[in-house]
Scaffold this active site. Structure first.
Site, mmCIF file in Angstrom:
data_model
loop_
_atom_site.group_PDB
_atom_site.id
_atom_site.type_symbol
_atom_site.label_atom_id
_atom_site.label_comp_id
_atom_site.label_asym_id
_atom_site.label_seq_id
_atom_site.Cartn_x
_atom_site.Cartn_y
_atom_site.Cartn_z
ATOM 1 N N LYS A 248 -9.400 1.574 18.138
ATOM 2 C CA LYS A 248 -9.892 1.297 16.772
ATOM 3 C C LYS A 248 -9.285 -0.013 16.276
ATOM 4 O O LYS A 248 -9.978 -0.871 15.742
ATOM 5 C CB LYS A 248 -9.540 2.450 15.819
ATOM 6 C CG LYS A 248 -10.061 2.173 14.406
ATOM 7 C CD LYS A 248 -9.618 3.118 13.322
ATOM 8 C CE LYS A 248 -10.060 2.584 11.964
ATOM 9 N NZ LYS A 248 -9.466 3.271 10.823
ATOM 10 N N THR B 279 0.841 -1.198 0.000
ATOM 11 C CA THR B 279 0.000 0.000 0.000
ATOM 12 C C THR B 279 0.874 1.246 0.000
ATOM 13 O O THR B 279 2.019 1.203 0.459
ATOM 14 C CB THR B 279 -0.928 0.022 1.239
ATOM 15 O OG1 THR B 279 -1.774 1.168 1.177
ATOM 16 C CG2 THR B 279 -0.156 0.072 2.538
ATOM 17 N N ASP C 26 -13.689 7.579 8.930
ATOM 18 C CA ASP C 26 -13.719 7.431 10.393
ATOM 19 C C ASP C 26 -14.553 8.501 11.114
ATOM 20 O O ASP C 26 -15.283 8.171 12.059
ATOM 21 C CB ASP C 26 -12.296 7.406 10.980
ATOM 22 C CG ASP C 26 -11.626 6.048 10.775
ATOM 23 O OD1 ASP C 26 -12.331 5.088 10.410
ATOM 24 O OD2 ASP C 26 -10.401 5.957 10.982
ATOM 25 N N ARG D 226 -10.282 -3.819 10.018
ATOM 26 C CA ARG D 226 -8.886 -4.117 9.677
ATOM 27 C C ARG D 226 -8.202 -4.833 10.840
ATOM 28 O O ARG D 226 -7.405 -5.749 10.645
ATOM 29 C CB ARG D 226 -8.120 -2.837 9.311
ATOM 30 C CG ARG D 226 -6.686 -3.119 8.829
ATOM 31 C CD ARG D 226 -6.021 -1.920 8.196
ATOM 32 N NE ARG D 226 -6.748 -1.430 7.049
ATOM 33 C CZ ARG D 226 -7.570 -0.381 7.078
ATOM 34 N NH1 ARG D 226 -7.730 0.329 8.188
ATOM 35 N NH2 ARG D 226 -8.233 -0.023 6.007
ATOM 36 N N GLY E 187 -10.029 8.535 6.351
ATOM 37 C CA GLY E 187 -11.143 8.119 5.495
ATOM 38 C C GLY E 187 -12.495 8.484 6.084
ATOM 39 O O GLY E 187 -12.749 9.634 6.470
ATOM 40 N N ASN F 158 -0.798 3.897 1.285
ATOM 41 C CA ASN F 158 -1.648 4.625 2.225
ATOM 42 C C ASN F 158 -0.972 4.667 3.614
ATOM 43 O O ASN F 158 -0.916 3.658 4.326
ATOM 44 C CB ASN F 158 -3.018 3.929 2.285
ATOM 45 C CG ASN F 158 -4.000 4.676 3.162
ATOM 46 O OD1 ASN F 158 -3.625 5.208 4.199
ATOM 47 N ND2 ASN F 158 -5.257 4.691 2.752
ATOM 48 N N ASP G 151 -7.939 -4.703 1.177
ATOM 49 C CA ASP G 151 -8.855 -3.803 0.484
ATOM 50 C C ASP G 151 -10.081 -3.657 1.368
ATOM 51 O O ASP G 151 -10.597 -4.643 1.894
ATOM 52 C CB ASP G 151 -9.236 -4.345 -0.897
ATOM 53 C CG ASP G 151 -9.695 -3.222 -1.806
ATOM 54 O OD1 ASP G 151 -9.009 -2.180 -1.857
ATOM 55 O OD2 ASP G 151 -10.753 -3.353 -2.456
HETATM 56 P P1 ITT Z 1 -4.342 1.030 -0.884
HETATM 57 O O1 ITT Z 1 -5.216 0.468 -1.958
HETATM 58 O O2 ITT Z 1 -3.084 1.654 -1.402
HETATM 59 O O3 ITT Z 1 -4.065 0.046 0.200
HETATM 60 P P2 ITT Z 1 -6.597 2.830 -0.422
HETATM 61 O O4 ITT Z 1 -6.666 4.168 0.238
HETATM 62 O O5 ITT Z 1 -6.988 2.739 -1.862
HETATM 63 O O6 ITT Z 1 -5.122 2.252 -0.170
HETATM 64 P P3 ITT Z 1 -8.713 0.900 0.189
HETATM 65 O O7 ITT Z 1 -8.974 0.749 -1.258
HETATM 66 O O8 ITT Z 1 -8.559 -0.348 0.988
HETATM 67 O O9 ITT Z 1 -7.442 1.836 0.460
HETATM 68 O O10 ITT Z 1 -9.853 1.726 0.915
HETATM 69 C C1 ITT Z 1 -10.777 2.503 0.192
HETATM 70 C C2 ITT Z 1 -11.170 3.704 0.969
HETATM 71 O O11 ITT Z 1 -11.949 3.330 2.102
HETATM 72 C C3 ITT Z 1 -10.019 4.537 1.543
HETATM 73 O O12 ITT Z 1 -9.526 5.443 0.602
HETATM 74 C C4 ITT Z 1 -10.680 5.233 2.723
HETATM 75 O O13 ITT Z 1 -11.380 6.360 2.281
HETATM 76 C C5 ITT Z 1 -11.691 4.179 3.169
HETATM 77 N N1 ITT Z 1 -11.180 3.408 4.297
HETATM 78 C C6 ITT Z 1 -10.425 2.277 4.260
HETATM 79 N N2 ITT Z 1 -10.144 1.853 5.494
HETATM 80 C C7 ITT Z 1 -10.725 2.733 6.337
HETATM 81 C C8 ITT Z 1 -10.792 2.853 7.735
HETATM 82 O O14 ITT Z 1 -10.195 1.983 8.545
HETATM 83 N N3 ITT Z 1 -11.460 3.883 8.255
HETATM 84 C C9 ITT Z 1 -12.085 4.780 7.466
HETATM 85 N N4 ITT Z 1 -12.057 4.749 6.142
HETATM 86 C C10 ITT Z 1 -11.386 3.733 5.575
#
Ligand code: ITT
Length: 225
Positions: free
Chosen positions: A198, A31, A178, A204, A176, A33, A93
């Site tokens: 959390k 990732t 949250d 997660r 995100g 992120n 994901d």
């Molecule tokens: P990677 O694919 O690089 O891992 P990403 O940001 O694209 O990172 P995801 O596709 O897994 O991550 O997640 C999609 C979205 O969901 C992410 O951009 C956040 O806005 C939201 N998200 C994911 N996990 C979250 C969490 O624990 N709390 C709040 N929002 C979350």
């Protein structure tokens, strides 16, 4: 002369050196992120594992998340990360599934408000779409699919967490969605609680608890006897 300077006062056999050597356990989080890296690193803190992410590999090609499901994307990211680095790789994901929106934004959670948007843009759109949804119909679930890819296998696990979508943002922590995801048992949004909490109750967190078991088995099997 040189030999004398580096003379060992006691004899250490190379065999015992190898036996006592702690194997270095390194895994990749596939990732970019930083918020995910922080959460997962904290989760793996007690396991003597060095965590790298794609942020440590700036030349790594972009992994396009074009799957129709969380599982397809998690597998794609884990396989790509392993191929790029050769390291055992975790990818997750995650999607937010809102009942009143028939499961949206789901697998499209990162691009709910469009391409290249911010977390805040996505939250704004979500709250706007739910303006007329009554309080008792605002339930939602965060779902995470995580994959662990090694040379031998790929292991897939899931975690989920149920909550409610608030009417306005609350809290400064997390990332995100949250600030709009409320957990009744704790009377807090994810953004209001400490990261440790959390991590303990989240989608997660649950997926990572399962992945940790797999990782432990993996390293125990491949480490020195
Ligand atoms: P990677 O694919 O690089 O891992 P990403 O940001 O694209 O990172 P995801 O596709 O897994 O991550 O997640 C999609 C979205 O969901 C992410 O951009 C956040 O806005 C939201 N998200 C994911 N996990 C979250 C969490 O624990 N709390 C709040 N929002 C979350």
């Amino acid at each position: 002369m040189f030999e004398k300077l580096f003379y060992f006062p006691f004899k250490v056999s190379s065999e015992s050196l190898i036996k006592n050597m702690k194997p270095v356990k390194v895994i990749l989080l596939a990732t970019h992120n930083r918020d995910k890296v922080r959460e997962i690193s904290l989760k793996l803190n007690n396991y003597d594992i060095t965590v790298k992410s794609l942020l440590d590999f700036p030349d790594a090609p972009e992994i396009v998340e074009d799957g129709d499901t969380l599982e397809a994307n998690a597998v794609k990211k884990a396989e790509a990360g392993f191929k790029i680095t050769g390291l055992p790789t975790i990818a997750d994901d995650t999607g937010l599934e809102v009942k009143a929106l028939i499961g949206a934004p789901g697998v499209y959670s990162s691009r709910y408000a469009g391409e290249n948007v911010t977390y805040a843009d996505n939250r704004r759109k979500l709250l706007h779409e739910m303006t007329n949804v009554p309080d008792n119909e605002r339930s939602a679930v965060f779902r995470t699919v995580a994959a662990f890819k090694t040379a031998e296998y790929i292991n897939i696990v899931e975690g989920q967490c149920e909550g409610y979508i608030t009417r306005e943002e609350r809290g400064e922590g997390g990332f995100g969605y949250d600030p709009v995801f409320y957990i009744p048992d704790y009377k807090q949004t994810f953004a209001e609680m400490p990261l440790e909490l959390k991590n303990k109750i989240s989608h997660r967190g649950e997926a990572m608890d399962k992945i940790v078991e797999v990782i432990e088995k993996y390293f125990n099997k491949t480490s020195h006897p």
